[in-house]
Enzyme design. Structure first.
Site, short mmCIF file in Angstrom:
data_model
loop_
_atom_site.label_atom_id
_atom_site.label_comp_id
_atom_site.label_asym_id
_atom_site.label_seq_id
_atom_site.Cartn_x
_atom_site.Cartn_y
_atom_site.Cartn_z
N THR A 199 -0.85 7.70 -0.74
CA THR A 199 -2.14 7.70 -1.47
C THR A 199 -3.06 6.59 -0.97
OG1 THR A 199 -1.31 6.17 -3.12
CG2 THR A 199 -0.98 8.51 -3.57
N ASP B 209 -1.74 -2.48 13.12
CA ASP B 209 -1.18 -2.98 11.86
C ASP B 209 -1.02 -4.49 11.98
OD1 ASP B 209 0.78 -3.87 9.90
OD2 ASP B 209 0.94 -1.75 9.40
N ARG C 288 0.85 -1.19 0.00
CA ARG C 288 0.00 0.00 0.00
C ARG C 288 0.88 1.23 0.00
NH1 ARG C 288 -4.30 1.32 4.68
NH2 ARG C 288 -2.52 0.74 5.91
N ASP D 163 2.51 -5.93 11.01
CA ASP D 163 3.54 -5.64 12.03
C ASP D 163 3.33 -6.48 13.27
OD1 ASP D 163 4.99 -3.83 10.58
OD2 ASP D 163 4.05 -2.05 11.46
N1 URA Z 1 -4.28 -2.71 7.66
C1 URA Z 1 -3.96 -3.02 8.95
O1 URA Z 1 -3.06 -3.80 9.21
N2 URA Z 1 -4.69 -2.43 9.93
C2 URA Z 1 -5.69 -1.55 9.71
O2 URA Z 1 -6.31 -1.07 10.65
C3 URA Z 1 -6.00 -1.25 8.35
C4 URA Z 1 -5.27 -1.84 7.35
#
Ligand code: URA
Length: 209
Positions: free
Chosen positions: A108, A200, A104, A203
């Site tokens: 953007t 995330d 991602r 992560d």
């Molecule tokens: N991706 C993630 O890992 N967490 C989110 O809250 C949104 C997208």
């Protein structure tokens, strides 16, 4: 329009609460994401068609059931989708795996495909796309598009946490795809995170924060 189903089995809800807690370690997070993936698979495959087979037990001949029809391909979206893969594969060990890599653009928030490796006969298989977070829906729509381009006709999407915005985006661009989630959260924040969400997922799975 594709169905949107929240699989709110008590075990799924309980496990999801554990991984939402910010103090949950990567180790535990990873294990539970896999477990939820397995429990969701159990529910998602509820309507798989069965056929009769004749077998012989140590006692004698009998007609029993086995899963009929099309074989499955599990499609984890890199990298967080890998977290759900083991749990799903434990339920369907004969499934093949097609991996699709998306990243991602942090500014953007648009997804880009950088890797796609599918089984040769993917067009004859039903695909279950897995990714823990359905945020904008951009990555999932792109993954679904990549599968359709390769001739796949039946696609389902399984996520742990869905933002309403992501659900709408999939239903708009891919109305033939059924979506399954462990929870539908409040909304997407301007920074792309789902609230309350779980942070995330990549992560937290891989300890890369
Ligand atoms: N991706 C993630 O890992 N967490 C989110 O809250 C949104 C997208």
């Amino acid at each position: 329009m594709g169905k949107f189903t929240v699989l709110n089995h008590p075990l799924i809800q309980h496990k999801l609460t554990i991984i939402r807690r910010k103090e949950t370690s990567s180790n535990e997070f990873r294990r539970i994401v896999g477990e939820i993936g397995g429990l969701m698979t159990y529910e998602i495959t509820r309507d798989l068609p069965l056929k009769d087979v004749e077998i012989e037990t140590p006692i004698g001949k009998t007609t029993q059931k086995e899963i009929a029809g099309k074989k499955l391909t599990i499609v984890p979206i890199l990298r967080a989708g890998i977290g759900m893969l083991n749990g799903v594969m434990e339920m369907i060990p004969s499934a093949k795996v097609g991996v699709i890599g998306m990243y991602r653009d942090e500014e953007t928030l648009t997804p880009h495909e950088y890797f796609c490796k599918m089984p040769k006969d993917v067009a004859e298989r039903e695909c279950l796309v897995v990714d823990p977070m359905l945020a904008t829906g951009g990555s999932a729509n792109m993954a679904i598009g990549a599968l359709k381009k390769r001739g796949v006709k039946v696609i389902k999407l399984a996520v742990l946490v869905a933002a309403p915005e992501g659900v709408k985006a999939i239903q708009k661009e891919n109305p033939d795809v059924d979506i399954y989630a462990a929870a539908e959260d409040e909304k997407l924040l301007p920074n792309g995170y789902i609230t309350p969400g779980l942070g995330d997922a990549g992560d937290r799975l891989f300890g890369t924060k």
